[in-house]
Design an enzyme around this catalytic site. Structure first.
Site, PDB file in Angstrom:
ATOM      1  N   ALA A  85      22.756  -9.299-105.319  1.00 13.45           N
ATOM      2  CA  ALA A  85      21.639  -8.379-105.563  1.00 13.45           C
ATOM      3  C   ALA A  85      20.289  -9.065-105.372  1.00 13.45           C
ATOM      4  CB  ALA A  85      21.727  -7.805-106.964  1.00 13.45           C
ATOM      5  N   SER A  90      19.433  -7.045-110.073  1.00 12.87           N
ATOM      6  CA  SER A  90      20.748  -7.490-110.532  1.00 12.87           C
ATOM      7  C   SER A  90      20.988  -7.109-111.986  1.00 12.87           C
ATOM      8  CB  SER A  90      20.876  -9.010-110.399  1.00 12.87           C
ATOM      9  OG  SER A  90      22.085  -9.439-110.986  1.00 12.87           O
ATOM     10  N   HIS A  92      23.018  -8.534-113.773  1.00 11.42           N
ATOM     11  CA  HIS A  92      23.170  -9.796-114.504  1.00 11.42           C
ATOM     12  C   HIS A  92      21.851 -10.165-115.185  1.00 11.42           C
ATOM     13  CE1 HIS A  92      27.212 -11.115-113.349  1.00 11.42           C
ATOM     14  NE2 HIS A  92      26.970 -10.578-112.161  1.00 11.42           N
ATOM     15  N   GLU A 147      33.782  -5.169-105.696  1.00 11.40           N
ATOM     16  CA  GLU A 147      33.829  -6.365-106.531  1.00 11.40           C
ATOM     17  C   GLU A 147      34.748  -6.096-107.723  1.00 11.40           C
ATOM     18  OE1 GLU A 147      29.907  -7.700-107.673  1.00 11.40           O
ATOM     19  OE2 GLU A 147      29.410  -8.271-105.624  1.00 11.40           O
ATOM     20  N   HIS A 150      33.465  -7.478-111.292  1.00 11.02           N
ATOM     21  CA  HIS A 150      32.132  -7.222-111.851  1.00 11.02           C
ATOM     22  C   HIS A 150      32.174  -6.028-112.810  1.00 11.02           C
ATOM     23  CE1 HIS A 150      27.647  -7.406-111.540  1.00 11.02           C
ATOM     24  NE2 HIS A 150      27.782  -6.133-111.912  1.00 11.02           N
TER      25      HIS A 150
END
Length: 177
Positions: A85, A90, A92, A147, A150
């Site tokens: 990203a 992101s 995260h 993914e 994720h």
């Protein structure tokens, strides 16, 4: 989905995985990992919260990898952004997303979906408020490659609705408006 540059998650440390995450999902992640282990699985969080700087470094490294492979800078940027990203987008960086793998298989590739941990997570993560964020065959909707590692915290109610409907997070949000 861009976030404000000055966004600061309410970070706390989790001894269950040895990293930082947003306080709002700590109890849920800790319990999910504990329950998976109790059932004989061996989940491993290999990535949680990322600072803006770390996300920038990860993205820049992926762009450079494509440039080194012969792609133009424009092509490299487009391809890299489907895998890592762009900083500021992101999950995260929110402290709400985690890359979870089976300890016996730590490669971030599609084979991850066949591991016992992923099989358990795909069936149970929603019970704890997490969704598989980038599901198979949904890249057109999410803009990100598949993914199977994720997971993102969205809360139990939303996770249940997303799981039951089979929608991506983007589709779910569009349907709520």
């Amino acid at each position: 989905n861009p976030m404000p540059e000055d966004y600061e998650p309410d970070l706390v440390y989790s001894s269950e995985f040895g990293g930082y995450l947003d306080r709002s999902c700590k109890a849920a992640l800790d319990l999910m990992l504990y329950d998976a282990r109790k059932e004989g699985y061996d989940p491993l969080v290999i990535s949680g919260y990322r600072s803006w700087e770390l996300q920038q470094l990860s993205h820049d490294n992926m762009v450079q990898k494509y440039i080194n492979g012969g792609y133009s800078p424009e092509e490299a940027l487009e391809l890299a952004s489907q895998i890592v990203a762009v900083p500021g987008t992101s999950e995260h960086q929110l402290g709400l997303a985690f890359d979870l793998v089976d300890k016996s298989y730590q490669n971030l590739d599609e084979a991850q979906e066949a591991t016992p941990v992923q099989q358990w997570l795909m069936v149970n993560s929603w019970r704890y408020g997490f969704i598989l964020r980038y599901p198979n065959s949904k890249s057109e909707s999410t803009g990100i490659i598949y993914e199977p590692w994720h997971y993102r915290y969205v809360g139990k109610e939303a996770a249940n609705e997303i799981y039951e409907s089979g929608l991506t997070f983007e589709e779910y949000l569009l349907n709520r408006n």
